[in-house]
Scaffold this active site. Structure first.
Site, PDB file in Angstrom:
ATOM      1  N   ARG A 121      -1.550  -9.161  12.850  1.00 39.79           N
ATOM      2  CA  ARG A 121      -2.003  -7.891  12.095  1.00 39.79           C
ATOM      3  C   ARG A 121      -3.071  -8.573  10.908  1.00 39.79           C
ATOM      4  O   ARG A 121      -3.942  -7.839  10.821  1.00 39.79           O
ATOM      5  CB  ARG A 121      -0.812  -7.073  11.649  1.00 39.79           C
ATOM      6  CG  ARG A 121      -0.303  -6.300  12.957  1.00 39.79           C
ATOM      7  CD  ARG A 121       0.658  -5.077  12.381  1.00 39.79           C
ATOM      8  NE  ARG A 121       1.640  -5.362  11.363  1.00 39.79           N
ATOM      9  CZ  ARG A 121       2.771  -5.779  11.780  1.00 39.79           C
ATOM     10  NH1 ARG A 121       3.404  -5.789  12.874  1.00 39.79           N
ATOM     11  NH2 ARG A 121       3.647  -5.828  10.696  1.00 39.79           N
ATOM     12  N   ARG A 166     -10.218   1.800   9.130  1.00 39.14           N
ATOM     13  CA  ARG A 166      -9.837   0.309   9.494  1.00 39.14           C
ATOM     14  C   ARG A 166     -11.007  -0.522   9.998  1.00 39.14           C
ATOM     15  O   ARG A 166     -10.870  -1.617  10.226  1.00 39.14           O
ATOM     16  CB  ARG A 166      -8.716   0.320  10.629  1.00 39.14           C
ATOM     17  CG  ARG A 166      -7.499   0.780  10.169  1.00 39.14           C
ATOM     18  CD  ARG A 166      -6.264   0.581  11.098  1.00 39.14           C
ATOM     19  NE  ARG A 166      -5.114   1.171  10.526  1.00 39.14           N
ATOM     20  CZ  ARG A 166      -4.166   0.510  10.259  1.00 39.14           C
ATOM     21  NH1 ARG A 166      -3.897  -0.849  10.224  1.00 39.14           N
ATOM     22  NH2 ARG A 166      -2.971   1.156   9.815  1.00 39.14           N
ATOM     23  N   LYS A 216       0.854  -1.130  -0.117  1.00 41.93           N
ATOM     24  CA  LYS A 216      -0.017  -0.016   0.065  1.00 41.93           C
ATOM     25  C   LYS A 216       0.751   1.171  -0.036  1.00 41.93           C
ATOM     26  O   LYS A 216       0.642   1.973  -0.845  1.00 41.93           O
ATOM     27  CB  LYS A 216      -0.914  -0.016   1.169  1.00 41.93           C
ATOM     28  CG  LYS A 216      -1.760  -1.084   1.133  1.00 41.93           C
ATOM     29  CD  LYS A 216      -2.892  -0.982   2.310  1.00 41.93           C
ATOM     30  CE  LYS A 216      -2.288  -0.928   3.647  1.00 41.93           C
ATOM     31  NZ  LYS A 216      -1.609  -2.062   4.265  1.00 41.93           N
ATOM     32  N   ARG A 239      12.717  -4.046  11.387  1.00 47.67           N
ATOM     33  CA  ARG A 239      11.587  -3.384  12.187  1.00 47.67           C
ATOM     34  C   ARG A 239      11.178  -4.336  13.637  1.00 47.67           C
ATOM     35  O   ARG A 239      11.065  -5.596  13.050  1.00 47.67           O
ATOM     36  CB  ARG A 239      10.300  -3.349  11.277  1.00 47.67           C
ATOM     37  CG  ARG A 239      10.503  -2.196  10.528  1.00 47.67           C
ATOM     38  CD  ARG A 239       9.241  -1.996   9.611  1.00 47.67           C
ATOM     39  NE  ARG A 239       8.160  -1.809  10.134  1.00 47.67           N
ATOM     40  CZ  ARG A 239       7.082  -1.418   9.728  1.00 47.67           C
ATOM     41  NH1 ARG A 239       7.063  -0.730   8.333  1.00 47.67           N
ATOM     42  NH2 ARG A 239       5.943  -1.302  10.324  1.00 47.67           N
ATOM     43  N   ARG A 294      11.031  -7.325   4.919  1.00 40.50           N
ATOM     44  CA  ARG A 294      11.128  -5.935   5.469  1.00 40.50           C
ATOM     45  C   ARG A 294      11.749  -5.901   6.859  1.00 40.50           C
ATOM     46  O   ARG A 294      12.386  -4.939   7.244  1.00 40.50           O
ATOM     47  CB  ARG A 294       9.708  -5.420   5.337  1.00 40.50           C
ATOM     48  CG  ARG A 294       9.486  -3.903   5.983  1.00 40.50           C
ATOM     49  CD  ARG A 294       8.121  -3.639   5.776  1.00 40.50           C
ATOM     50  NE  ARG A 294       7.240  -3.944   6.802  1.00 40.50           N
ATOM     51  CZ  ARG A 294       6.048  -3.651   6.863  1.00 40.50           C
ATOM     52  NH1 ARG A 294       5.446  -2.929   6.273  1.00 40.50           N
ATOM     53  NH2 ARG A 294       5.305  -4.142   7.868  1.00 40.50           N
TER      54      ARG A 294
END
Length: 187
Positions: free
Chosen positions: A144, A88, A13, A133, A127
């Site tokens: 998630r 959301r 996104k 992260r 990622r």
């Protein structure tokens, strides 16, 4: 052009929002960025959000809605925007509808990117390695994705019923995906 870009974490996104923003000459608005800006600048809304974030809690919808509406009222979005990470859940859809009506800026389209669960898990794993992260652990990623499937994915039906939904395969070359999105928006 006023767009929502939706899809599960890891589907691309943010990457596609940035490319579309450049293509259409409009800003991308990420709820995460809005929160960070308000917190950094110690705005009233930012300080209120920080109370929840510091406790590891989600910022309540009411406050998130206020922060989004405040951002959508700024001068730089008069010619359009791409909203990433909002809405959301169903109550945020209702709030967004109301704020767009107040602002006199109807939604033009909703771009929904999708990819297979295994592809998403692999992308977020990469990622995490590249960006370091700490929130991209396999457990956190799975949670998630589960939350997205339960709370956000059902919103796509709402936008489909309104004739706004453009479903795009999020797997492939970045530029090819962007071309598919632009083609769907201009159809």
């Amino acid at each position: 052009m006023r767009l929502l870009i939706m899809g599960p974490q890891g589907v691309g996104k943010g990457t596609q929002a940035a490319k579309l923003a450049e293509h259409f000459g409009i800003p991308t608005i990420s709820t995460g960025d809005i929160f960070r800006f308000n917190i950094k600048n110690k705005t009233e809304l930012g300080l209120e959000a920080l109370k929840y974030i510091d406790k590891g809690e989600l910022v309540p919808d009411e406050l998130t809605n206020k922060i989004v509406e405040d951002r959508l009222a700024k001068d730089d979005v008069k010619n359009g925007w791409i909203l990433d990470g909002y809405p959301r859940n169903a109550s945020q859809v209702v709030a967004l509808d109301a704020m767009l009506e107040r602002l006199g800026t109807p939604l033009d389209a909703v771009v929904a990117l999708d990819a297979d669960h295994d592809v998403l898990m692999e992308r977020m794993k990469k990622r995490a390695e590249i960006e370091g992260r700490s929130d991209d652990t396999p457990e956190a990623i799975a949670k998630r994705l589960e939350t997205y499937a339960k709370e956000t994915a059902p919103l796509l039906d709402t936008y489909k019923q309104r004739g706004l939904l453009r479903e795009i395969d999020g797997v492939g070359e970045i530029d090819a995906i962007q071309a598919n999105i632009v083609k769907a928006l201009e159809a």
